[in-house]
Each structure stands twice: as C-alpha cells, then as structure tokens.
Design an enzyme around this catalytic site. Structure first.
Site, PDB file in Angstrom:
ATOM      1  CB  VAL A   7     -26.471  -0.292 -32.624  1.00 27.56           C
ATOM      2  CG1 VAL A   7     -26.078   0.563 -31.453  1.00 27.56           C
ATOM      3  CG2 VAL A   7     -26.354   0.451 -33.930  1.00 27.56           C
ATOM      4  CB  ALA A  53     -25.024   4.353 -32.278  1.00 29.50           C
ATOM      5  CE1 TYR A  71     -29.151  11.183 -39.725  1.00 31.59           C
ATOM      6  CE2 TYR A  71     -29.855  13.433 -40.194  1.00 31.59           C
ATOM      7  CZ  TYR A  71     -29.318  12.498 -39.320  1.00 31.59           C
ATOM      8  OH  TYR A  71     -28.959  12.873 -38.049  1.00 31.59           O
ATOM      9  NE  ARG A  88     -29.637  24.198 -42.948  1.00 31.88           N
ATOM     10  CZ  ARG A  88     -30.283  24.657 -44.023  1.00 31.88           C
ATOM     11  NH1 ARG A  88     -31.082  25.702 -43.909  1.00 31.88           N
ATOM     12  NH2 ARG A  88     -30.135  24.089 -45.198  1.00 31.88           N
ATOM     13  N   GLY A 141     -23.121   5.093 -29.415  1.00 35.33           N
ATOM     14  CA  GLY A 141     -22.507   6.226 -30.130  1.00 35.33           C
ATOM     15  C   GLY A 141     -21.815   7.172 -29.158  1.00 35.33           C
ATOM     16  N   GLY A 142     -21.435   6.658 -27.997  1.00 34.95           N
ATOM     17  CA  GLY A 142     -20.860   7.496 -26.933  1.00 34.95           C
ATOM     18  C   GLY A 142     -19.457   8.002 -27.220  1.00 34.95           C
ATOM     19  CB  ALA A 143     -16.651   6.902 -29.311  1.00 34.44           C
ATOM     20  N   GLY A 144     -18.877   9.453 -30.044  1.00 33.35           N
ATOM     21  CA  GLY A 144     -19.116  10.525 -31.016  1.00 33.35           C
ATOM     22  C   GLY A 144     -19.180  11.890 -30.356  1.00 33.35           C
TER      23      GLY A 144
HETATM   24  N1  LIG Z   1     -24.816  16.689 -34.735  1.00 32.72           N
HETATM   25  C1  LIG Z   1     -26.004  17.163 -35.052  1.00 32.72           C
HETATM   26  O1  LIG Z   1     -26.152  18.316 -35.474  1.00 32.72           O
HETATM   27  C2  LIG Z   1     -27.246  16.299 -34.876  1.00 32.72           C
HETATM   28  C3  LIG Z   1     -28.489  16.903 -35.107  1.00 32.72           C
HETATM   29  C4  LIG Z   1     -29.640  16.143 -34.967  1.00 32.72           C
HETATM   30  C5  LIG Z   1     -29.538  14.817 -34.583  1.00 32.72           C
HETATM   31  N2  LIG Z   1     -28.316  14.261 -34.355  1.00 32.72           N
HETATM   32  C6  LIG Z   1     -28.283  12.854 -33.908  1.00 32.72           C
HETATM   33  O2  LIG Z   1     -27.505  12.769 -32.725  1.00 32.72           O
HETATM   34  C7  LIG Z   1     -26.850  11.520 -32.680  1.00 32.72           C
HETATM   35  C8  LIG Z   1     -25.369  11.729 -32.434  1.00 32.72           C
HETATM   36  O3  LIG Z   1     -24.853  12.527 -33.483  1.00 32.72           O
HETATM   37  P1  LIG Z   1     -23.371  13.098 -33.469  1.00 32.72           P
HETATM   38  O4  LIG Z   1     -23.408  14.416 -34.109  1.00 32.72           O
HETATM   39  O5  LIG Z   1     -22.771  12.951 -32.119  1.00 32.72           O
HETATM   40  O6  LIG Z   1     -22.690  12.109 -34.501  1.00 32.72           O
HETATM   41  P2  LIG Z   1     -21.264  11.413 -34.486  1.00 32.72           P
HETATM   42  O7  LIG Z   1     -21.077  10.874 -35.864  1.00 32.72           O
HETATM   43  O8  LIG Z   1     -20.207  12.291 -33.914  1.00 32.72           O
HETATM   44  O9  LIG Z   1     -21.475  10.219 -33.460  1.00 32.72           O
HETATM   45  C9  LIG Z   1     -22.117   9.029 -33.801  1.00 32.72           C
HETATM   46  C10 LIG Z   1     -21.346   7.892 -33.148  1.00 32.72           C
HETATM   47  O10 LIG Z   1     -22.035   6.683 -33.486  1.00 32.72           O
HETATM   48  C11 LIG Z   1     -21.058   5.709 -33.820  1.00 32.72           C
HETATM   49  N3  LIG Z   1     -21.680   4.742 -34.720  1.00 32.72           N
HETATM   50  C12 LIG Z   1     -22.020   4.907 -36.028  1.00 32.72           C
HETATM   51  N4  LIG Z   1     -22.564   3.782 -36.501  1.00 32.72           N
HETATM   52  C13 LIG Z   1     -22.588   2.889 -35.478  1.00 32.72           C
HETATM   53  C14 LIG Z   1     -23.010   1.543 -35.358  1.00 32.72           C
HETATM   54  N5  LIG Z   1     -23.533   0.889 -36.404  1.00 32.72           N
HETATM   55  N6  LIG Z   1     -22.891   0.928 -34.162  1.00 32.72           N
HETATM   56  C15 LIG Z   1     -22.354   1.579 -33.097  1.00 32.72           C
HETATM   57  N7  LIG Z   1     -21.913   2.850 -33.157  1.00 32.72           N
HETATM   58  C16 LIG Z   1     -22.032   3.493 -34.342  1.00 32.72           C
HETATM   59  C17 LIG Z   1     -19.915   6.470 -34.482  1.00 32.72           C
HETATM   60  O11 LIG Z   1     -18.701   5.772 -34.408  1.00 32.72           O
HETATM   61  C18 LIG Z   1     -19.916   7.760 -33.663  1.00 32.72           C
HETATM   62  O12 LIG Z   1     -19.015   7.665 -32.571  1.00 32.72           O
HETATM   63  C19 LIG Z   1     -27.187  10.813 -33.974  1.00 32.72           C
HETATM   64  O13 LIG Z   1     -28.265   9.949 -33.750  1.00 32.72           O
HETATM   65  C20 LIG Z   1     -27.623  11.935 -34.902  1.00 32.72           C
HETATM   66  O14 LIG Z   1     -28.552  11.462 -35.871  1.00 32.72           O
HETATM   67  C21 LIG Z   1     -27.170  14.974 -34.492  1.00 32.72           C
END
Ligand SMILES: NC(=O)c1ccc[n+]([C@@H]2O[C@H](COP(=O)([O-])OP(=O)(O)OC[C@H]3O[C@@H](n4cnc5c(N)ncnc54)[C@H](O)[C@@H]3O)[C@@H](O)[C@H]2O)c1
Length: 384
Positions: A57, A77, A183, A251, A7-10
C-alpha cells in the site's frame, strides 16, 4: 459492485472477500503477503476468484493500479500488534500512516468518485476503557497504569483522586483516545487522515473501531497479535499459554463473521458516513478463563496457563465496547455465540499450520525493558 480490499489475504480481509464474492461482487485484493503473517506465502484460503495484486500500500503506482475501476475500498492492510509497535516504530508508522496516506492520495487523484471507503481501525486507541466510581457512580477515565501504581494499588485501576476501586463499563466512541503506544497512534491517525481527506474530496468514509477479533485463519505462527491465536499456538506445541498480570484482566472478543457483517452494513449504510463506530461483542472475558477454554478446545485440557504476575508495559486492564452506535447506525448485533465461535476456532487449529514463536516475542519484550518482573506479590489486585 467492484470492491478493493487492501490486506485482503489477511484474517479479516479474506473472510470479507469470501462474503463479497458470494454476493456476486467483483473483488480485487492488494496485499504484500507480509511474511510475518504469511510465513508460507500465499494462503490457501484466499479465493482464486479474487483478483490478487501482490503489492504494497506504500507503493503509489501499485495503489493507483489497484484502485482502477473500483467503487468501494475496504482498507484492512496494516502492521498489527501493540507490543511490537513499541520497538518497530518506523515500520508501524510507515505501513499504517504512510501506507494509508498513499492510498488516500491515490483515491483523491482518481477521476471517478469513490462510493465508499471503510477503514478498519481499532479500539486500542482508547487505552483503559471507561470506569465507574463505585461510591457515587461517577464515570471517569484513567491513564495507562504504571509499574509504581500497580505496586501501590494492585492490578485494577483506581480513582486517581480518591484511590477507591473502579468498575469497568462499556466505552463509547466519544471517549477520549488516551493510548500512546505506536500501533494505537497509527490507527488513530488512519482515522483522522481518512475522515479529513474524505471531507475535503467528498468521498464517504466510515471507520470501524474493532475490538479483539477472533476466528479461523488467524495466523497461528505470528506471536505478535491476536491473544487467542498466540495461546493456541502454545497449546498446540504442548506448552502452557503465558498470561501476564493475574489473568483477571478482560478483553472484548468479537467473531470475524460479526465483523464482516458490520463491514457489509457499513458499505450499505449512508447514515453512517463520516462516523467512527465500535464493533465488538460488548461482553468482557477474563484472560485466564479464556486460556482454560482454549486448552479444552485444543484437546489438551490438562495444560494450565502460566500466570506470570508480570506487567507488559502499556497493557490495558479492561476496555469493552459500547455498541449503541453500531446498533443505531448499522443495525449491528453480534450473532456468533462465544461457544460457537470457540468451537469453530477449535476446528481451525486442527488443520492450521502452527509454529510457537512466543518465546522469541517474550524475550524481545524483556530485552527492551517492556516486561516487568513479577509484581503480584506486592499487588493487591481484585477482579473487576
Ligand atoms: N484482528 C484484530 O483483532 C483487529 C482488531 C482491531 C483492528 N484490526 C485491524 O483490522 C485490519 C486487519 O487485521 P487482521 O487481523 O486481518 O490482520 P492480518 O495481519 O491477518 O492482515 C493484514 C494483511 O495486510 C497485509 N499487509 C501488511 N502490510 C501491508 C502492506 N504494507 N501493503 C499491503 N498489504 C499489507 C498482510 O500481508 C495481511 O495479509 C488491520 O487494519 C488491523 O489493524 C484488527
């Protein structure tokens, strides 16, 4: 070190990638570029120095390839979004549970032991946070509010035995996980799978239970996750942000830079192995006030939020991080001041592509009976 960030592009993953590269590490990214998060494909902010493997994944071959030669894995991810998980059940369970299981199985099958697995999990599992009964100071937990309870007592949770008002206090990691949305259940299962398998195969695992993370790069076109991004996409389209309930729900927002600090500390800290640790700011922010501040930073201070008085089923009223454990085990201290973090977000929204898809997400909730009619007339809610 050689690190894999799934999920490194996120949003969070990409900031982590930048910091790791800046410290001289070798970084690989496994990401399927989910179109809901990346409607325009590969994001421009993803560093070209990271080795990108476009893949899922849930794909065992791709996972094994991604893990080859890696010392440390950060698993970011996931399918992310509470409300959407209630109607895309299969997808959320598949990506978050089977995806994690696939990654873990590949880790277990490696010949070289893994130095560390950091799991990005979530506070969402707590449901309502910890509350204190004002009359005797007793700490207690309450379930997710029902529509009938809100009609009877107002927006604020009350003591189930005496009906008296409660005050929200910080929630520690030992608090029971009460949330039952899909979730939340998948994030909880991620923790248990990773900690369980880590203990059997002897690789160190740390789970960071993050609160509401905010910052640049958060998708301004994904209406399912990230309340600040959702409000901003509305404001940039000249529309009022839509605030459910009465806007006094709170929040805990933590800057993505603080979250990256915590992940880097978790990678280094042996004392934190096998632990679940809250990462937040520890500060409650009222949602209606947040919408007002965002209108200012988006340059449209005259747009006022629409406060609907509706209840989105499953939503929590208050849940704030107790950071004692993060401080003790990781030396964690949030550094980014709220005003500074919002200003950075303001700069991002001037350059980011934003598409307001809120109406579609809101309509989906209505169609599925996940959003009530206006309840505020009957409710006698009060601020926490
Ligand atoms: N943003 C928040 O407030 C928050 C809070 C608590 C937990 N999280 C957790 O942090 C992590 C990252 O969240 P984020 O906000 O960066 O989300 P995001 O959606 O920006 O990033 C998630 C990334 O995972 C990739 N992805 C999704 N499904 C995939 C798959 N099946 N295989 C490979 N890659 C996949 C997406 O393309 C995306 O780049 C997640 O696990 C999320 O549950 C986020």
């Amino acid at each position: 070190m050689r690190l894999l960030v799934t999920g490194g592009a996120g949003f969070i993953g990409s900031f982590l990638v930048d910091r790791l590269l800046a410290s001289g590490h070798t970084v690989r990214v496994l990401d399927n570029l989910d179109p809901q998060v990346h409607p325009r494909g590969l994001p421009a902010y993803l560093s070209s120095e990271a080795g990108l493997l476009v893949g899922d994944v849930r794909d065992r071959v791709r996972c094994a390839e991604a893990l080859d030669g890696i010392d440390v894995v950060v698993h970011a991810a996931a399918a992310v979004g509470v409300a959407q998980s209630l109607y895309k059940v299969e997808h959320y369970v598949d990506v978050n549970v089977r995806g994690t299981a696939t990654l873990l199985q590949c880790i277990a099958e490696r010949k070289d032991p893994l130095r560390k697995l950091v799991m990005l999990t979530s506070m969402v599992g707590y449901g309502e946070g910890v509350y204190r009964r004002r009359s005797d100071g007793r700490l207690l937990r309450v379930g997710i509010r029902t529509e009938n309870e809100i009609r009877r007592w107002g927006w604020e949770p009350v003591c189930p035995t005496t009906g008296e008002p409660l005050e929200s206090v910080p929630t520690p990691e030992g608090a029971e996980l009460l949330a039952r949305n899909i979730y939340a259940l998948t994030k909880r299962y991620q923790e248990e799978l990773a900690l369980g398998l880590g203990a059997v195969y002897r690789f160190p695992v740390i789970c960071l239970r993050m609160f509401n993370v905010y910052g640049p790069r958060q998708s301004l076109s994904n209406p399912y996750t990230g309340v600040l991004a959702i409000f901003l996409s509305r404001l940039l389209a000249g529309q009022p942000p839509v605030v459910y309930e009465d806007g006094l729900q709170t929040r805990d927002f933590v800057s993505v830079h603080d979250v990256v600090d915590a992940i880097l500390a978790a990678i280094k800290a042996p004392a934190a192995d096998g632990e679940v640790i809250n990462i937040g700011s520890g500060v409650p922010r009222r949602i209606a006030e947040v919408a007002r501040l965002l209108a200012k930073i988006a340059g449209v201070p005259s747009i006022e939020a629409t406060i609907t008085g509706q209840f989105r089923k499953g939503d929590v009223r208050h849940c704030i991080a107790d950071l004692s454990k993060a401080r003790r085990l990781l030396g964690f201290e949030p550094r980014v001041a709220w005003e500074e973090g919002l200003a950075e977000l303001g700069q991002w929204c001037r350059v980011a592509a934003a598409v307001d898809r809120f109406d579609r997400a809101d309509q989906e909730l209505r169609t599925r009976g996940l959003l009530t009619e206006r309840l505020s007339a009957e409710a006698r809610g009060s601020a926490a």
